[in-house]
Scaffold this active site. Structure first.
Site, PDB file in Angstrom:
ATOM      1  N   GLU A   1       0.859  -1.183   0.000  1.00 26.23           N
ATOM      2  CA  GLU A   1       0.000   0.000   0.000  1.00 26.23           C
ATOM      3  C   GLU A   1       0.894   1.231   0.000  1.00 26.23           C
ATOM      4  O   GLU A   1       1.770   1.365   0.847  1.00 26.23           O
ATOM      5  CB  GLU A   1      -0.875  -0.048   1.266  1.00 26.23           C
TER       6      GLU A   1
ATOM      7  N   THR B   1     -17.476  11.300 -12.375  1.00 19.39           N
ATOM      8  CA  THR B   1     -16.280  10.488 -12.663  1.00 19.39           C
ATOM      9  C   THR B   1     -15.025  11.333 -12.916  1.00 19.39           C
ATOM     10  O   THR B   1     -13.931  10.796 -12.989  1.00 19.39           O
ATOM     11  CB  THR B   1     -16.482   9.601 -13.911  1.00 19.39           C
TER      12      THR B   1
ATOM     13  N   GLN C   1     -11.036  10.345 -13.296  1.00 16.54           N
ATOM     14  CA  GLN C   1     -10.287  10.464 -14.557  1.00 16.54           C
ATOM     15  C   GLN C   1      -8.996  11.251 -14.332  1.00 16.54           C
ATOM     16  O   GLN C   1      -7.939  10.886 -14.826  1.00 16.54           O
ATOM     17  CB  GLN C   1     -11.133  11.179 -15.604  1.00 16.54           C
TER      18      GLN C   1
ATOM     19  N   LYS D   1     -18.106   4.208 -18.810  1.00 16.55           N
ATOM     20  CA  LYS D   1     -17.472   5.511 -19.048  1.00 16.55           C
ATOM     21  C   LYS D   1     -16.110   5.576 -18.352  1.00 16.55           C
ATOM     22  O   LYS D   1     -15.104   5.991 -18.941  1.00 16.55           O
ATOM     23  CB  LYS D   1     -18.402   6.600 -18.514  1.00 16.55           C
TER      24      LYS D   1
ATOM     25  N   GLY E   1      -1.055   5.585  27.699  1.00 11.35           N
ATOM     26  CA  GLY E   1      -0.758   6.980  27.401  1.00 11.35           C
ATOM     27  C   GLY E   1       0.581   7.417  27.959  1.00 11.35           C
ATOM     28  O   GLY E   1       1.303   6.635  28.579  1.00 11.35           O
TER      29      GLY E   1
ATOM     30  N   CYS F   1      -1.323  -0.705  30.248  1.00 17.04           N
ATOM     31  CA  CYS F   1      -0.056   0.038  30.281  1.00 17.04           C
ATOM     32  C   CYS F   1      -0.142   1.207  31.271  1.00 17.04           C
ATOM     33  O   CYS F   1      -0.131   0.970  32.467  1.00 17.04           O
ATOM     34  CB  CYS F   1       0.354   0.451  28.874  1.00 17.04           C
TER      35      CYS F   1
ATOM     36  N   HIS G   1       0.240  -4.552  25.886  1.00 16.40           N
ATOM     37  CA  HIS G   1      -0.894  -4.080  25.072  1.00 16.40           C
ATOM     38  C   HIS G   1      -1.611  -5.256  24.412  1.00 16.40           C
ATOM     39  O   HIS G   1      -1.342  -5.572  23.248  1.00 16.40           O
ATOM     40  CB  HIS G   1      -0.396  -3.113  23.990  1.00 16.40           C
TER      41      HIS G   1
ATOM     42  N   GLU H   1      -4.495  -5.390  23.230  1.00 17.22           N
ATOM     43  CA  GLU H   1      -5.336  -4.978  22.091  1.00 17.22           C
ATOM     44  C   GLU H   1      -4.621  -5.194  20.757  1.00 17.22           C
ATOM     45  O   GLU H   1      -5.273  -5.364  19.723  1.00 17.22           O
ATOM     46  CB  GLU H   1      -5.762  -3.507  22.260  1.00 17.22           C
TER      47      GLU H   1
END
Ligand code: GLN
Length: 542
Positions: free
Chosen positions: A146, A194, A198, A229, A360, A387, A513, A515
């Site tokens: 990405e 669109t 384009q 299109k 934090g 934490c 952590h 999570e």
């Protein structure tokens, strides 16, 4: 490094606007390919100059996601793990800063002696080397990359140039570019437009990249005529114009992409076999539970970056997973700790069926967090501290149970006579800020017969960390005698990883952590049991 020639590379770029959800589209495509039996991973290239996002304030860039190998990374890696159920590593997130850092370090070492070091070829070569980092060990058939930012940004050019060169160097069926764009809906005209798409494809073409597939974000279904299109003006096949309308949850996106046959288009273009139909049974089972809750429960998260939902992304998603597991909708209320004090704490928290105090840094809002812990402890409301949240639980217990009125963390008050949270020995000589915390996976040994043991059902666990301070073991005896146990310890250093209260239905604080390791198909036991405790609390209240 010579990468395996059979590896296929998919690049995902974005146009028109940021925040279109490239990470979710990439993760969804990866999920579909993985469900067909391919070994897939995703990496993210970010255009900013920080060497990693670890030094960024959460308000700037959302949560910093930490991998097992201790890299501080972009939060999209969290989505990759939550969707794919496989860990990422430091090679999965590369920034412009990292690329320049590597090139400049090599230059100082004399690797380019006599040469002028330039963006092309030195920076682009380093980017290309990093495109292939994950293919060296024959772990993956497909690597999705990405490219952060939006096509047209000044910062993106070296990445796009590297993609162009990389495609030119590889066989035509070894690479593929998916471009994510937006089709805005103009209410007054009553139609989807669109032109921005384009233009962004044109900009990509100017960089020498013709996308193979367009994924078009849109608030409305895209009519066939419009798809034709877009195909005509953007030089793609009409069946390579993929519609991506807003989904009810991010976890629906793989199924929406399957309906649009995104995975089939990808396989065809890369000349990969249509091994099997994607096996999405477990995923659908998760979605079924997510969408058909039998009850709800109200949990309050006390934190200081609550205005920005992305700042606690992994915690929010871990509640989604744990809720589905309990067939319960977790209604999370995000409360700023700065607004909590002794006078209003009861009004703010009395309807909470569970209270989580968030991780934090720094002193802002700390006293409010400590007040929230006290309220949870005294009123026997299920409590979960992560934490800094665990450190607050230790400070609160020190002050209000052990009578150490000035108990504090050295991070907050370096002069406190009772530093119940101390700086780790290894941190004392650290002067640089980037990548220097105790980061990544460390083992933890859980004492049998404790709440933590009943939650995990085993004694040896490994969890991810990101901190500089720790429980001060000089106070441990006093804590244990008064009822706060250290139920999990690091086996090598004795560092306290988990604390819990004996005399409380559910009071658990963890230095790590959890999570970060919760995924759709593997909800984290600490979140699952916390939600369960909150449900029991709400039943008992009625
Ligand atoms: N600020 C605390 C420390 O460095 C806690 C860090 C955190 O919550 N991630 O130890």
């Amino acid at each position: 490094m010579s990468a395996s020639s059979s590896v296929k590379y998919i690049f995902v770029t974005g146009g028109v606007s940021s925040s279109l959800g490239k990470g979710i589209v990439a993760a969804s495509l990866a999920k579909l390919l993985q469900a067909r039996g391919y070994r897939v991973t995703i990496q993210k290239f970010d255009p900013y100059l920080n060497v990693d996002p670890g030094t960024l304030n959460p308000y700037e860039h959302g949560e910093c996601y930490v991998t097992d190998d201790g890299a501080e990374t972009d939060l999209d890696l969290g989505h990759y793990e939550r969707f794919l159920n496989i860990p990422t590593s430091k090679s999965n997130n590369i920034t412009t800063g990292r690329i320049y850092y590597n090139v400049i370090t090599k230059e100082r070492e004399g690797a380019f002696l006599g040469k002028t070091v330039q963006v092309v070829p030195h920076i682009t070569d380093e980017i290309k080397r990093n495109f292939e980092l994950l293919s060296s060990k024959d772990e993956y058939d497909i690597i999705i990359t990405e490219i952060g930012g939006t096509v047209g940004d000044i910062e993106s050019f070296p990445f796009l140039e590297a993609v162009r060169q990389f495609r030119w160097e590889k066989a035509p069926t070894d690479t593929l570019v998916i471009h994510l764009t937006l089709l805005p809906f103009l209410k007054a005209a009553g139609e989807l437009k669109t032109k921005p798409t384009q233009h962004s494809v044109k900009m990509l073409s100017e960089a020498g990249i013709q996308p193979d597939i367009l994924v078009c974000r849109s608030e409305h279904p895209i009519p066939t005529e419009l798809r034709k299109k877009i195909a005509l003006f953007c030089n793609v096949n009409v069946n390579s114009v993929i519609e991506a309308t807003d989904a009810e949850t991010i976890y629906d996106v793989p199924l929406l992409m399957k309906k649009e046959k995104l995975d089939e288009r990808v396989l065809a273009k890369l000349k990969l076999a249509h091994k099997n139909e994607p096996d999405l049974d477990a995923w659908k089972n998760f979605l079924g539970k997510l969408k058909n809750p039998t009850r709800d429960v109200s949990i309050t998260v006390v934190g200081k970056y609550v205005e920005l939902p992305d700042a606690y992304k992994s915690i929010a998603e871990a509640f989604v997973h744990a809720g589905a597991e309990n067939e319960c909708k977790v209604k999370v209320k995000w409360i700023s700790s700065e607004g909590i004090n002794e006078e209003n704490v009861e009004t703010i928290l009395k309807n909470s069926e569970g209270i989580l105090v968030a991780p934090g840094f720094g002193s802002r809002g700390l006293e409010g967090k400590i007040t929230a812990v006290r309220f949870a402890r005294e009123n026997k409301i299920p409590f979960f501290g992560i934490c800094l949240g665990m450190q607050c639980a230790v400070i609160e217990f020190g002050r209000n149970v052990l009578g150490l009125k000035d108990a504090n963390s050295l991070e907050i008050n370096p002069a406190t006579p009772n530093p119940v949270i101390d700086m780790m020995e290894s941190q004392k000589k650290v002067t640089m800020k980037g990548g220097t915390m105790r980061l990544g996976a460390y083992p933890c040994e859980i004492q049998k017969g404790t709440k933590a043991y009943s939650i995990y059902g085993k004694s040896k666990i490994s969890e991810r960390h990101r901190h500089r301070y720790e429980f001060n073991n000089k106070y441990l005896d006093r804590y244990v005698k008064a009822g706060m146990l250290a139920s999990g310890l690091n086996p090598d250093s004795g560092l306290v990883e988990i604390v819990e209260l004996k005399d409380h239905p559910h009071f658990v604080g963890v230095q790590f952590h959890p999570e970060l390791k919760s995924t759709a198909l593997n909800p984290h036991p600490l979140f699952v049991k916390f939600v369960k405790a909150a449900i029991e609390n709400s039943i008992n209240k009625k």
